[in-house]
Design a protein around this motif. Structure first.
Motif, mmCIF file in Angstrom:
data_model
loop_
_atom_site.group_PDB
_atom_site.id
_atom_site.type_symbol
_atom_site.label_atom_id
_atom_site.label_comp_id
_atom_site.label_asym_id
_atom_site.label_seq_id
_atom_site.Cartn_x
_atom_site.Cartn_y
_atom_site.Cartn_z
ATOM 1 N N LEU A 52 0.854 -1.299 0.063
ATOM 2 C CA LEU A 52 -0.095 -0.094 0.010
ATOM 3 C C LEU A 52 0.751 1.299 -0.011
ATOM 4 O O LEU A 52 0.558 2.480 -0.658
ATOM 5 N N LEU A 53 1.891 1.388 0.635
ATOM 6 C CA LEU A 53 3.177 2.387 0.719
ATOM 7 C C LEU A 53 3.338 2.618 -0.744
ATOM 8 O O LEU A 53 3.480 3.776 -1.200
ATOM 9 N N CYS A 54 3.738 1.554 -1.357
ATOM 10 C CA CYS A 54 4.179 1.753 -2.784
ATOM 11 C C CYS A 54 3.015 2.076 -3.705
ATOM 12 O O CYS A 54 3.176 3.324 -4.475
ATOM 13 N N GLU A 55 1.859 1.558 -3.506
ATOM 14 C CA GLU A 55 0.690 1.986 -4.363
ATOM 15 C C GLU A 55 0.166 3.342 -4.325
ATOM 16 O O GLU A 55 -0.095 4.226 -5.118
ATOM 17 N N GLY A 56 0.328 3.846 -2.951
ATOM 18 C CA GLY A 56 -0.143 5.190 -2.693
ATOM 19 C C GLY A 56 1.177 6.380 -2.986
ATOM 20 O O GLY A 56 0.945 7.382 -2.788
ATOM 21 N N GLU A 57 2.164 5.764 -3.699
ATOM 22 C CA GLU A 57 3.341 6.570 -4.056
ATOM 23 C C GLU A 57 3.786 7.526 -2.924
ATOM 24 O O GLU A 57 4.182 8.896 -3.205
ATOM 25 N N TRP A 58 4.005 6.954 -1.862
ATOM 26 C CA TRP A 58 4.336 7.786 -0.673
ATOM 27 C C TRP A 58 5.839 8.027 -0.345
ATOM 28 O O TRP A 58 6.555 8.546 0.446
ATOM 29 N N ILE A 59 6.656 7.133 -1.333
ATOM 30 C CA ILE A 59 8.120 7.238 -1.087
ATOM 31 C C ILE A 59 8.802 8.413 -1.695
ATOM 32 O O ILE A 59 9.595 9.215 -1.112
ATOM 33 N N ALA A 60 8.121 9.031 -2.912
ATOM 34 C CA ALA A 60 8.903 10.067 -3.659
ATOM 35 C C ALA A 60 7.781 11.204 -3.574
ATOM 36 O O ALA A 60 7.353 11.632 -4.464
ATOM 37 N N MET A 61 7.660 11.762 -2.629
ATOM 38 C CA MET A 61 6.365 12.663 -2.377
ATOM 39 C C MET A 61 6.635 14.067 -2.948
ATOM 40 O O MET A 61 6.167 14.669 -3.775
ATOM 41 N N THR A 62 8.058 14.362 -2.895
ATOM 42 C CA THR A 62 8.248 15.839 -3.303
ATOM 43 C C THR A 62 9.001 15.607 -4.658
ATOM 44 O O THR A 62 9.261 17.016 -5.223
ATOM 45 N N GLU A 63 9.139 14.671 -5.274
ATOM 46 C CA GLU A 63 10.102 14.667 -6.608
ATOM 47 C C GLU A 63 9.151 14.910 -7.599
ATOM 48 O O GLU A 63 7.799 14.837 -7.379
ATOM 49 N N ASP A 64 9.593 15.198 -8.734
ATOM 50 C CA ASP A 64 8.945 15.673 -9.846
ATOM 51 C C ASP A 64 8.167 14.574 -10.410
ATOM 52 O O ASP A 64 8.619 13.272 -10.557
ATOM 53 N N PRO A 65 6.632 14.893 -10.959
ATOM 54 C CA PRO A 65 6.010 13.609 -11.549
ATOM 55 C C PRO A 65 6.618 12.889 -12.520
ATOM 56 O O PRO A 65 6.695 11.789 -12.544
ATOM 57 N N GLU A 66 7.607 13.354 -13.474
ATOM 58 C CA GLU A 66 8.215 12.805 -14.653
ATOM 59 C C GLU A 66 9.157 11.628 -14.050
ATOM 60 O O GLU A 66 9.563 10.476 -14.858
ATOM 61 N N ILE A 67 9.759 11.692 -12.628
ATOM 62 C CA ILE A 67 10.544 10.737 -12.464
ATOM 63 C C ILE A 67 10.018 9.743 -11.307
ATOM 64 O O ILE A 67 10.441 9.276 -10.418
ATOM 65 N N GLY A 68 8.454 9.803 -11.177
ATOM 66 C CA GLY A 68 7.875 9.205 -10.315
ATOM 67 C C GLY A 68 7.231 9.703 -9.166
ATOM 68 O O GLY A 68 7.006 8.997 -8.234
ATOM 69 N N GLY A 69 7.658 10.983 -8.900
ATOM 70 C CA GLY A 69 7.052 11.521 -7.751
ATOM 71 C C GLY A 69 5.643 12.357 -7.711
ATOM 72 O O GLY A 69 5.098 12.116 -8.676
ATOM 73 N N GLN A 70 5.207 12.804 -6.560
ATOM 74 C CA GLN A 70 4.006 13.526 -6.299
ATOM 75 C C GLN A 70 4.139 15.067 -6.471
ATOM 76 O O GLN A 70 3.151 15.654 -6.850
ATOM 77 N N GLY A 71 5.570 15.474 -6.677
ATOM 78 C CA GLY A 71 5.537 16.841 -6.777
ATOM 79 C C GLY A 71 4.960 17.848 -5.599
ATOM 80 O O GLY A 71 4.871 18.947 -5.720
ATOM 81 N N LEU A 72 4.850 17.291 -4.617
ATOM 82 C CA LEU A 72 4.458 18.238 -3.311
ATOM 83 C C LEU A 72 5.218 19.076 -2.691
ATOM 84 O O LEU A 72 6.525 18.679 -2.856
ATOM 85 N N PRO A 73 4.863 20.102 -2.059
ATOM 86 C CA PRO A 73 5.909 20.758 -1.354
ATOM 87 C C PRO A 73 6.488 20.209 -0.155
ATOM 88 O O PRO A 73 5.577 19.371 0.296
ATOM 89 N N HIS A 74 7.631 20.473 0.250
ATOM 90 C CA HIS A 74 8.050 19.796 1.336
ATOM 91 C C HIS A 74 7.440 19.846 2.643
ATOM 92 O O HIS A 74 7.241 19.024 3.441
ATOM 93 N N LEU A 75 6.482 21.015 2.707
ATOM 94 C CA LEU A 75 5.914 21.526 4.050
ATOM 95 C C LEU A 75 4.750 20.338 4.008
ATOM 96 O O LEU A 75 4.555 19.680 5.059
ATOM 97 N N ILE A 76 4.004 19.960 3.075
ATOM 98 C CA ILE A 76 2.962 18.998 3.042
ATOM 99 C C ILE A 76 3.362 17.639 3.353
ATOM 100 O O ILE A 76 2.910 16.817 3.991
ATOM 101 N N ALA A 77 4.673 17.390 2.436
ATOM 102 C CA ALA A 77 5.082 16.080 2.648
ATOM 103 C C ALA A 77 5.752 15.999 3.991
ATOM 104 O O ALA A 77 5.470 14.671 4.437
#
Ligand code: FAD
Length: 617
Positions: free
Chosen positions: A84-109
Motif C-alpha cells: 500500500l505504501l508503494c501503491e500510494g506513491e508515498w516514497i517520492a512525495m516531493t520529487e517531480d512527477p516525470e520521475i515518479g514523484g508526487q511533486g508536493l511541497p516539502h511542508l505538506i510532505a
C-alpha cells in the motif's frame, strides 16, 4: 486505548496558520495545487497510518524478524502495508512527477511523513532510506544510472540502504577499510565487511540497492580518499533488467533494545571475490555525495524525535484523563472525597505540559525547516536561495540532536505519567522509549552533531548565518509585541536572543583559541541552549498567531465566563493552549536556559582537566 499519532488540529495549525502553506500555490511550481488537495494528502496519510501502519507495531515489536540462511524475513503484516505504501506513491512525495514523484511541497510532505514514518519506524525506515539513496542517484548519478535505478526505487519496487559503518569506522568514517578495484569494463570490485546496516537484507522488495563507501586501491587515507559505489544485491543490467545475484551476503542481524522489526545487518561484500559496483559521482569524492543522503537522513531522524514526542504526549494525556488516583489537593484530608483523574494533579500537569511544549515546539521547528526547502525552491533570486539554504545547513545538526534528545525524554516522561503501568508491556509507551533511543546515536551521534554546530556551522560565513537566524527570531519578537497580551513574553524572548548572541561570540572565540577543548566540552550544552531558544521562538510565534484569534473567539469575557467560552469552543481551547504553552516555556523553562548560558560562559575546565586516572573505573 486507541493508538496515537500526530494531533491533526496542531498539524493544520502549523501548516496553514503558522506557515501559510496555501500561499505556496501562488508559485509556478505548485500552481496547479490548492488547499483541498493538500488536505486530501494529509488525510490520506493519516488514514493509511491509523489503519495500516500503527497496527504493525505490535507484531513488529513482539515477533520481530527471522534470520535464516543469510536471509531476513520481516513480520508478515509488513507485506500488505508495504504494498500500500508503494501503491500510494508515498516514497517520492516531493520529487517531480516525470520521475515518479508526487511533486508536493516539502511542508505538506513533512505532514504526511509525520503520519507515515512516525507511526512505526521499523516500517517507515524502508521508504525513508530508499528515498535517500535514490535522491543521491538523482542528484549525482549519470543519465544511465538514473534510467537504471530511479523509477524502481522511487516506486518502492527496489529498496535502498546507506552503507558506511564498519567495526573500526563508526563516527570516524574516514577509517574504513572496504576497498574497490577498477575492472576493465568500468565497474569496480568491492571487498569489505560492513556492520549495522539498516534494511541491508529483507524480503519486502525484489532487489536492494546499497550505496557503499569504499576506498579505491592506492587512494589517500582519511575521508578524502573515499569513493561511493552503487552495489545492487542483484546485478542490474544496463537496460534496467535484473541479472545475477551480486556477491553481497548478510552474515547476521543485531538483537537490539528497540526497533525489533528493523533489520540491522552485517553485510559481507565480495566474500567470494565477485562483488561488483558502479561508481556514483567522482572517484575520491564519495563523502561529498554521501553527505547529501546523510543531511537528508539527519533531518529525517531529527523529525523522528518530534514524531516520538508527539505520540508519547498523546498517549500520556489520554491516559491521564482516564486514570483515577488520589484526591484533589484541596480535599486531601477528606476520606470521602472521590478519586480524581490524575490529569488534575499539578505534578502530572507539569509533566504533560513539558511534553506538550516540546512536541509542539519541535513540530513547528521541523516544519519550519521543511518550509525553508520550499522557500528555497520558490525564491526569486540566487542570493535569497543561498541565504535560505545556509539556514538549513546551520539548523540540520540542531534538528538532529536537539529533537532526538527531547523526543526520547518525552517518551521517558510519558512512562512516568503512566506510573507502574508505563513500565509494563501492556502499554505502548515503553516500546516508544526503546524505539526512540537509537535516534541520538545513528546518523552521526548527537555529540558529533554538537561539535558540528560549534566547530563548523557557527562560523559559517564568519558568523553571518547564525546572526541571520537570530534576526529571524527578532522578527517574531516584533510580531509578538503587536499581539494582545504577549508584550512581556516578547521582551523575555528578546533578552534570550541577545544572550544567545553573546554566548555564540564567547564560545566561538574560545573554540578558536588555545582553550578550544574547554569550548568543545561545552558543545552539547551550547546545542541545548540553541535548541531551547528555538523552542521559545517557535512557541512565541504560535502564540502571536493564536492571541488575536482567541481574542476574537472569547471577546472581552473574563473569569468564569471566559473559561466557559473556552470549554465550549474547540478552536478557542486550542488557541488558549498555545498561549499557555508559550507562557510555560518562556516563564518556567527559558530561565533555566539563561542559567545554562551563564554556566557555559564560566568556562569551567573540570571536564578537560580531570586526569584520566581520577575517573576511577
Ligand atoms: C540500529 C542501528 C542502525 C544503524 N543503521 C546504520 C546504517 O543504515 N548505515 C550505517 O552506515 N550505519 C548505521 N548504524 C551505525 C551508526 O551510525 C553508528 O553506530 C554511529 O555512527 C556511531 O558509531 P559507533 O557505534 O562505532 O560509535 P563510536 O564512533 O565508537 O562512538 C562511541 C561514543 O564516542 C563518541 N565519539 C566518537 N568519536 C568522537 C569524536 N571524534 N569526538 C567526540 N565524541 C566522539 C560518540 O559520540 C559516542 O558517544 C546503525 C546503528 C544502529 C545501532
Amino acid at each position: 486505548m486507541a493508538q496515537q499519532i500526530a494531533d491533526r488540529r496542531d498539524v493544520d495549525f502549523v501548516l496553514y496558520e503558522q506557515f501559510d502553506a496555501e500561499s505556496l500555490t501562488q508559485h509556478e511550481r505548485y500552481r496547479d495545487m490548492n488547499r483541498k488537495m493538500f488536505d486530501m494528502v494529509v488525510s490520506e496519510a493519516r488514514n493509511f497510518s491509523i489503519k495500516e501502519i500503527l497496527p504493525l507495531n505490535e507484531e513488529g515489536d513482539r515477533v520481530g524478524l527471522a534470520f535464516e540462511n543469510n536471509q531476513v524475513r520481516v513480520p508478515e503484516s509488513f507485506h500488505r502495508a508495504y504494498r500500500l505504501l508503494c501503491e500510494g506513491e508515498w516514497i517520492a512525495m516531493t520529487e517531480d512527477p516525470e520521475i515518479g514523484g508526487q511533486g508536493l511541497p516539502h511542508l505538506i510532505a513533512q505532514a504526511a511523513a509525520e503520519y507515515i514514518v512516525g507511526a512505526d519506524f521499523s516500517f517507515g525506515a524502508h521508504g525513508f532510506a530508499t528515498h535517500g539513496a535514490a535522491k543521491m542517484i538523482e542528484v549525482f548519478g549519470t543519465g544511465k544510472q538514473k534510467e537504471m535505478f530511479l523509477s524502481n526505487m522511487y516506486s518502492g519496487r527496489w529498496g535502498g540502504t546507506m552503507v558506511l559503518t564498519e567495526a573500526e569506522a563508526g563516527s570516524d568514517v574516514g577509517n574504513l577499510s572496504t576497498t574497490a578495484t577498477r575492472n576493465p569494463d568500468g565497474t569496480y570490485n568491492i571487498t569489505g565487511n560492513k556492520i549495522f546496516i539498516t534494511n541491508g537484507e529483507h524480503d519486502l522488495t525484489e532487489n536492494i540497492i546499497h550505496p557503499v563507501l569504499a576506498r579505491i586501491e592506492g587512494a589517500t587515507a582519511g575521508t578524502k580518499g573515499i569513493s561511493l559505489f552503487i552495489v545492487p544485491k542483484i546485478w542490474v543490467n544496463e537496460d534496467g533488467s535484473l541479472g545475477e545475484p551480486n556477491d553481497v551476503v548478510c552474515t547476521g542481524i543485531e538483537e537490539k533494545l528497540g526497533l525489533h522489526a528493523s533489520p540491522t545487518c552485517q553485510l559481507a561484500f565480495g566474500g567470494k571475490g565477485n562483488c561488483r559496483g558502479l561508481l556514483l559521482g567522482e572517484e575520491n569524492k564519495g563523502m561529498r555525495v554521501m553527505f547529501h543522503m546523510m543531511n537528508e537522513a539527519r533531518l529525517g531522524v531529527g523529525a523522528l524525535g518530534l514524531f516520538n514526542a508527539s505520540c508519547a504526549y498523546l498517549y500520556a494525556v489520554n491516559y491521564a484523563k482516564e486514570r483515577l488516583q488520589g484526591r484533589d489537593l484541596s480535599e486531601m484530608m477528606n476520606k470521602d472525597a472521590p478519586q480524581i483523574p490524575i490529569i488534575r494533579h499539578p505534578d502530572v500537569r507539569r509533566m504533560l505540559m513539558w511534553m506538550k511544549v516540546h512536541a509542539e515546539g519541535m513540530r513547528s521547528f521541523v516544519y519550519y525547516v521543511a518550509h525553508l526547502f520550499d522557500r528555497t525552491e520558490c525564491a526569486g533570486d540566487e542570493e535569497e536561495r543561498t541565504r535560505l539554504q545556509d539556514l538549513v545547513d546551520l539548523l540540520t545538526p540542531v534538528i538532529k540532536s536537539y529533537c532526538t534528545d527531547r523526543g526520547f525524554e518525552c517518551t521517558v516522561q510519558a512512562i512516568q505519567c503512566y506510573g507502574g503501568y508505563g513500565y509494563t508491556r501492556d502499554y505502548p509507551v515503553e516500546r516508544l522509549m526503546r524505539d526512540s533511543k537509537i535516534n541520538s546515536i545513528y546518523e552521526g551521534t548527537n555529540g558529533i552533531q554538537a561539535m558540528d554546530l560549534l566547530g563548523r556551522k557557527l562560523g559559517m560565513k564568519k558568523g553571518a548565518v547564525f546572526m541571520d537566524l537570530l534576526g529571524e527570531m527578532q522578527k517574531t519578537v516584533s510580531a509578538a509585541r503587536q499581539a494582545p497580551g504577549l508584550e512581556g513574553s516578547a521582551e523575555k524572548m528578546e533578552n534570550a536572543v541577545n544572550q544567545l548572541g553573546n554566548l555564540a561570540m564567547h564560545i566561538g572565540k574560545t573554540a578558536s583559541s588555545e582553550n578550544f577543548r574547554v569550548a568543545f566540552a561545552h558543545s552539547m550544552p551550547f546545542m541545548d541552549v540553541v535548541g531551547d531558544t528555538i523552542m521559545a521562538w517557535m512557541l512565541l510565534w504560535r502564540a502571536a498567531v493564536a492571541a488575536p484569534k482567541l481574542e476574537k473567539a472569547v471577546g472581552r469575557a473574563e473569569g468564569e465566563a471566559r473559561a466557559e467560552k473556552i470549554r465550549k469552543n474547540k478552536n478557542a481551547a486550542f488557541y488558549e493552549g498555545q498561549l499557555q504553552s508559550a507562557a510555560y516555556f518562556i516563564e518556567s523553562l527559558l530561565p533555566l536556559t539563561l542559567g545554562r548560558i551563564q554556566s557555559i560562559q564560566a568556562d569551567c575546565r573540570a571536564v578537560v582537566d580531570i586526569p584520566e586516572v581520577s575517573f576511577g573505573g
